[in-house]
Design a protein around this motif. Structure first.
Motif, PDB file in Angstrom:
ATOM      1  N   VAL A 100      63.007  25.585  63.081  1.00  0.00           N
ATOM      2  CA  VAL A 100      62.633  26.173  64.365  1.00  0.00           C
ATOM      3  C   VAL A 100      62.939  25.151  65.450  1.00  0.00           C
ATOM      4  O   VAL A 100      62.332  24.083  65.495  1.00  0.00           O
ATOM      5  N   SER A 101      63.892  25.451  66.299  1.00  0.00           N
ATOM      6  CA  SER A 101      64.252  24.517  67.363  1.00  0.00           C
ATOM      7  C   SER A 101      63.209  24.575  68.477  1.00  0.00           C
ATOM      8  O   SER A 101      62.435  25.536  68.582  1.00  0.00           O
ATOM      9  N   PHE A 102      63.207  23.563  69.339  1.00  0.00           N
ATOM     10  CA  PHE A 102      62.245  23.541  70.435  1.00  0.00           C
ATOM     11  C   PHE A 102      62.490  24.694  71.416  1.00  0.00           C
ATOM     12  O   PHE A 102      61.529  25.319  71.882  1.00  0.00           O
ATOM     13  N   PRO A 103      63.745  25.020  71.759  1.00  0.00           N
ATOM     14  CA  PRO A 103      63.963  26.209  72.605  1.00  0.00           C
ATOM     15  C   PRO A 103      63.434  27.487  71.957  1.00  0.00           C
ATOM     16  O   PRO A 103      62.947  28.385  72.656  1.00  0.00           O
ATOM     17  N   ASP A 104      63.518  27.582  70.638  1.00  0.00           N
ATOM     18  CA  ASP A 104      62.951  28.749  69.947  1.00  0.00           C
ATOM     19  C   ASP A 104      61.448  28.843  70.204  1.00  0.00           C
ATOM     20  O   ASP A 104      60.908  29.922  70.438  1.00  0.00           O
ATOM     21  N   LEU A 105      60.777  27.706  70.149  1.00  0.00           N
ATOM     22  CA  LEU A 105      59.331  27.680  70.371  1.00  0.00           C
ATOM     23  C   LEU A 105      58.976  28.114  71.787  1.00  0.00           C
ATOM     24  O   LEU A 105      57.984  28.810  72.004  1.00  0.00           O
ATOM     25  N   LEU A 106      59.795  27.712  72.743  1.00  0.00           N
ATOM     26  CA  LEU A 106      59.516  28.064  74.138  1.00  0.00           C
ATOM     27  C   LEU A 106      59.804  29.528  74.436  1.00  0.00           C
ATOM     28  O   LEU A 106      59.469  30.014  75.512  1.00  0.00           O
ATOM     29  N   ILE A 162      60.297  15.149  68.302  1.00  0.00           N
ATOM     30  CA  ILE A 162      60.715  13.812  67.878  1.00  0.00           C
ATOM     31  C   ILE A 162      62.189  13.785  67.500  1.00  0.00           C
ATOM     32  O   ILE A 162      62.944  12.911  67.916  1.00  0.00           O
ATOM     33  N   LYS A 163      62.614  14.746  66.710  1.00  0.00           N
ATOM     34  CA  LYS A 163      63.991  14.734  66.221  1.00  0.00           C
ATOM     35  C   LYS A 163      64.408  16.156  65.874  1.00  0.00           C
ATOM     36  O   LYS A 163      63.597  16.981  65.452  1.00  0.00           O
ATOM     37  N   SER A 164      65.699  16.428  66.061  1.00  0.00           N
ATOM     38  CA  SER A 164      66.234  17.733  65.692  1.00  0.00           C
ATOM     39  C   SER A 164      67.623  17.557  65.094  1.00  0.00           C
ATOM     40  O   SER A 164      68.513  16.962  65.713  1.00  0.00           O
ATOM     41  N   ILE A 165      67.789  18.030  63.865  1.00  0.00           N
ATOM     42  CA  ILE A 165      69.095  18.093  63.209  1.00  0.00           C
ATOM     43  C   ILE A 165      69.441  19.571  63.133  1.00  0.00           C
ATOM     44  O   ILE A 165      68.797  20.301  62.377  1.00  0.00           O
ATOM     45  N   PRO A 166      70.377  20.045  63.953  1.00  0.00           N
ATOM     46  CA  PRO A 166      70.601  21.492  64.086  1.00  0.00           C
ATOM     47  C   PRO A 166      70.677  22.217  62.750  1.00  0.00           C
ATOM     48  O   PRO A 166      71.412  21.813  61.840  1.00  0.00           O
ATOM     49  N   TYR A 167      69.880  23.267  62.655  1.00  0.00           N
ATOM     50  CA  TYR A 167      69.833  24.188  61.515  1.00  0.00           C
ATOM     51  C   TYR A 167      69.306  23.534  60.232  1.00  0.00           C
ATOM     52  O   TYR A 167      69.302  24.164  59.196  1.00  0.00           O
ATOM     53  N   THR A 168      68.892  22.284  60.299  1.00  0.00           N
ATOM     54  CA  THR A 168      68.431  21.582  59.097  1.00  0.00           C
ATOM     55  C   THR A 168      66.982  21.126  59.224  1.00  0.00           C
ATOM     56  O   THR A 168      66.158  21.415  58.367  1.00  0.00           O
TER      57      THR A 168
END
Length: 414
Positions: A100-106, A162-168
């Motif tokens: 779940v990406s941060f933009p998804d959360l927003l 903290i960190k985001s590795i796209p789709y992972t």
């Protein structure tokens, strides 16, 4: 004046190849403690993951969201941790089985969204209490994570990304530990599975009442629960809303019992695929249990990645994975947004019966389906799909006259 030739040193070319390989090769496993090591405030949480072996459990998974608790908040939270609650289960409750990406959360609705955690896969969480509900305040965009229990023992606020590795992997920090509600504390962590209780998993998942009743009535569910050997199974279960939104409900309901059984088996792969494996599947065309009954090459599913989500196409309808209901080798169960309609039955020229007497139904066009405006983790429709079709058609329109002109020119030359 001619420019001097560009020369590459003996070290430059291998270095370029090395970086290219890094770009082309996705992360094969997650070393969560290594990823947390640059953040001193998360050292205690990282140590707990290692000592409880939860970190080792995560190494073979992908498409996760980790809810980490910084040292000051963690130390105050552990003071109130019930002694009867295994720490390992508390930590598993902080691992969401989705990226779940941060933009998804927003983009979450104020009512929030229920997401399955690693704790749910242990079998010690009753009903859907192995999930967390993430809600968003529309005025401040603050995010709260809490148990779906009516009387949740704890809730926590998302502090930062903290960190985001796209789709992972996404790593977020929380203001306190989350304590799962109503865990089955009498169950042993090392208890082996006594069998595949798919019925219980679907009932606990809620919103699968129609699918459960059909699977039981057809005998398919009993057949699946007795199949404990081999490479496992993966089930794609349409939600109740998916059956309500069925584009051709009359034709589906009028199918004879044997055809309905084929359609239900069309939703099952005779292999175990966790979500990460589906997202990186090498061969997108997958046979189903219906393939085994109806013959090789028929009743196959095309599994791909669309806008960060797993998309499942039958050739006439495209569905997407909306949630992980259950995931423990050898069984994976995913909720999907649409009923999978095989083209062999619902296509333009279906072979519905031996006498061919049943009427054909027009295919459901993916390009004409309504666009999805929710978060990308919630099974988006393929954005730009129509534009790609139009673009492809435009290119064909340009090339056809050109190719015709070339053919005429060659003919005149000969």
């Amino acid at each position: 004046m001619a420019s001097p030739p560009i020369s590459l040193s003996h070290f430059t070319l291998p270095l370029l190849i090395y970086h290219l390989l890094l770009l082309l090769n996705p992360i094969s496993s997650l070393n969560i403690t290594t990823l947390l090591s640059p953040y001193p405030d998360l050292s205690d949480f990282s140590a707990l993951l290692s000592t409880t072996s939860v970190a080792a459990d995560l190494s073979s998974r992908s498409s996760l969201t980790l809810l980490a608790v910084p040292n000051p908040f963690l130390r105050s939270s552990t003071l109130h941790l019930p002694s009867s609650t295994p720490l390992s289960d508390v930590l598993r409750y902080h691992v969401l089985l989705e990226y779940v990406s941060f933009p998804d959360l927003l983009r979450l609705p104020p009512s929030g969204r229920l997401i399955t955690t690693l704790f749910q896969t242990t079998g010690r969480a009753s009903n859907n209490l192995g999930s967390v509900n993430i809600t968003r305040d529309p005025t401040t965009n603050s995010l709260t994570v809490l148990s779906p229990s009516l009387y949740s023992p704890s809730n926590s606020t998302v502090l930062s990304l903290i960190k985001s590795i796209p789709y992972t992997l996404t790593i977020l920090t929380l203001s306190s530990l989350l304590i799962p509600s109503d865990s089955d504390l009498t169950a042993s962590e090392t208890r082996p599975l006594l069998g595949l209780n798919i019925t219980k998993a679907l009932i606990d998942g809620h919103n699968f009442n129609v699918a459960v009743s059909m699977l039981i009535a057809s005998g398919v569910l009993s057949e699946l629960e007795q199949d404990e050997g081999g490479a496992g199974i993966t089930l794609f279960i349409p939600t109740d809303d998916a059956f309500s939104d069925l584009s051709i409900p009359a034709s589906f309901q009028s199918l004879p019992a044997d055809k309905k059984t084929v359609v239900l088996k069309f939703h099952v792969l005779h292999s175990y695929y966790p979500l990460g494996s589906l997202e990186s599947i090498v061969n997108p065309v997958q046979p189903t249990l219906a393939t085994e009954d109806m013959g090789a090459g028929s009743f196959t599913l095309n599994i791909s990645r669309v806008n960060g989500s797993v998309a499942i196409s039958t050739g006439i309808v495209q569905a997407g994975v909306t949630q992980t209901v259950f995931d423990e080798n050898p069984v994976a169960i995913f909720g999907i947004s649409k009923v999978l309609l095989p083209k062999e039955i619902f296509g333009k020229n279906p072979n519905n019966g031996k006498d061919g007497s049943e009427s054909a139904q027009p295919p459901v066009s993916v390009a004409s389906a309504p666009e999805f405006n929710g978060p990308s983790v919630d099974l988006p429709a393929p954005t730009g799909f129509r534009e790609e079709i139009k673009s492809g058609a435009g290119k064909c329109g340009v090339w056809r006259p050109f190719l015709a002109f070339c053919c005429i020119g060659l003919y005149l030359l000969v």
